[in-house]
Design an enzyme around this catalytic site. Sequence first.
Site, mmCIF file in Angstrom:
data_model
loop_
_atom_site.group_PDB
_atom_site.id
_atom_site.type_symbol
_atom_site.label_atom_id
_atom_site.label_comp_id
_atom_site.label_asym_id
_atom_site.label_seq_id
_atom_site.Cartn_x
_atom_site.Cartn_y
_atom_site.Cartn_z
ATOM 1 N N PHE A 303 50.989 14.877 68.682
ATOM 2 C CA PHE A 303 50.410 14.605 67.368
ATOM 3 C C PHE A 303 50.963 13.270 66.865
ATOM 4 C CE2 PHE A 303 50.380 16.286 62.692
ATOM 5 C CZ PHE A 303 49.359 15.418 62.379
ATOM 6 N N CYS A 304 50.058 12.345 66.523
ATOM 7 C CA CYS A 304 50.439 11.043 65.969
ATOM 8 C C CYS A 304 51.373 10.321 66.950
ATOM 9 C CB CYS A 304 51.055 11.224 64.586
ATOM 10 S SG CYS A 304 51.353 9.689 63.681
ATOM 11 N N VAL A 305 52.556 9.888 66.507
ATOM 12 C CA VAL A 305 53.477 9.194 67.400
ATOM 13 C C VAL A 305 53.914 10.111 68.538
ATOM 14 C CG1 VAL A 305 55.661 7.944 67.546
ATOM 15 C CG2 VAL A 305 54.277 7.760 65.490
#
Length: 574
Positions: A303-305
């Site tokens: 998720f995301c980074v």
Amino acid sequence: MKTFDPQAMYSDWMSQLVNQKIWQDWMLPSSPLNQMQMPSGDMLKELGTLIEPATMTRLQSEYMQELGQLWQDFSVSKLPDLKDRRFAAPDWHNHAMHSYSAASYLLNARFLMALAEAVQAPAKTKQKIGFAVQQMIDAMSPANFLVTNPEAQSKLIESKGESLAKGISQMLADMQKGRISQTDESAFEVGKNVATSAGTVVFENKLFQLIQYQPATKTVHQRPLLMVPPCINKFYILDLQPENSVVHYAVEQGHTVFLVSWANPDESMADVTWDDYIEDGAIKAISVVQEISKQDKINAFGFCVGGTIISTALSVLADRGEDPAASLTLLTTLLDFSQTGVLDVFVDEMQVKMREQTIGQRGLLPGRDLASTFSALRANDLVWNYVQSNYLKGEAPPPFDLLYWNADSTNLPGPMFCWYLRNTYLENKLKQAGALTVAGSKVDLGKIDAPCFVYGSREDHIVPWQAAYASTSLLNPRHKSRNRFLLGASGHIAGVVNPPAKKKRSYWTNTQTGLDADKWFAGATEHPGSWWPEWADFLKEHGGKMVKAPAKPGSPDFPAIEVAPGRYVKVRAD
């Protein structure tokens, strides 16, 4: 046209976000209407030199016409139509001076933004100018000042001064914390009413704890699911409360779920690098999950980074001849950093060099700095809205689990952050096969051998959905039919945390992922409700056969350490 230094001008403009005195001649609507005049000041003059004379003349003429009409309406007591939600309360419409105060502010704001949009400058410089101007406009709203906010004034009178006293008290408390309170933080406790899914910490090193969650079904899919959240926030955005927990949902679907809980760095981690996060973080987590589950293949999730980290790790492993992923799920993740949205205004050679000089070899990026940056991206919603309610009106913010998580920020090691900033946001090398060496291996995302589920949020201001979609061109380049892209409604967080039971929002699907983003969306079909069941079907397809659920967490080599959510997530940056 004037020759100018774009970076010097932008830096000067940003410094004036703090010292906004030059705007008070025209932006502060507490001035009588008959004193209103064309916007002026050094900054406005400098901006004017960067606009074609004909365009400047046209914009000035349009401004004067609207100003004249506003004055004419005022002279005959015709109230302006205020469509901005900041001025929706009856108090703004029941008092003529406040109504015209808001109208004059909106007029000046429109004019200034029109000037910013008309500037003749390179695209990135123009974006920075627009961002700086928008920040100033937002800050100078009459709703942000007691003397020009009729709602706050009414509450002051009704409460006989109590609202102001409470507001000052709340402001002083926030000053002690170093941030604005967006929710009643006393209403939540990690492990008590957020991050409550039952589980056990089965491994830890200085970078992370690994949580194995308790099964909710008698049988589970053979292949486990490893979730890697962003390291710039706490993991429990994926496990807020049972009714909106991604973790809880995955466990209910019959998956053995493991999750990385990143450490909140202190001085002992001030020299940690991006290589460490890949080798001793994601790759180590993969290895432990394989050993505990006795499965060579696992379902990987980022998720995301966290998606950037797990993708980099899988690419490193591919270079070493290993392919541990049966599938890869990426939620609001950047792999191609060509389009980084408004975050792009914070990244240029000068700013990256400054970070490298201060914390590039050793040091920490404070979590509050990251939090302030993200709040600035939506200043009206995440800053000024709370200035008005908390301080001017003396209202206590209501409890909200997502905003509690948002305030629970984390630090980042300086060397890791600087490497990430330069090689992804600034130089966009991650997408270039072989351009980066991480943990001793060449990075080539195209070598990841796994079907991919890629998700983007349509209103995401941190990872524009088109940028998330770009991952489908980097993954499985020779077999793009193995990639699936799904677009959800709402933003970076709310779009992801959208459980089926809520029956909210919608999502779009199109099996053709070889198209460009706009063509993909043009041919997409909209569906009501949550996208989670679509993801569940994808995981089921790659989860392997059903087997008896594990009787206890861990293994002889990885015994239980403590109950979830563990110690690491409870360490606060402030």
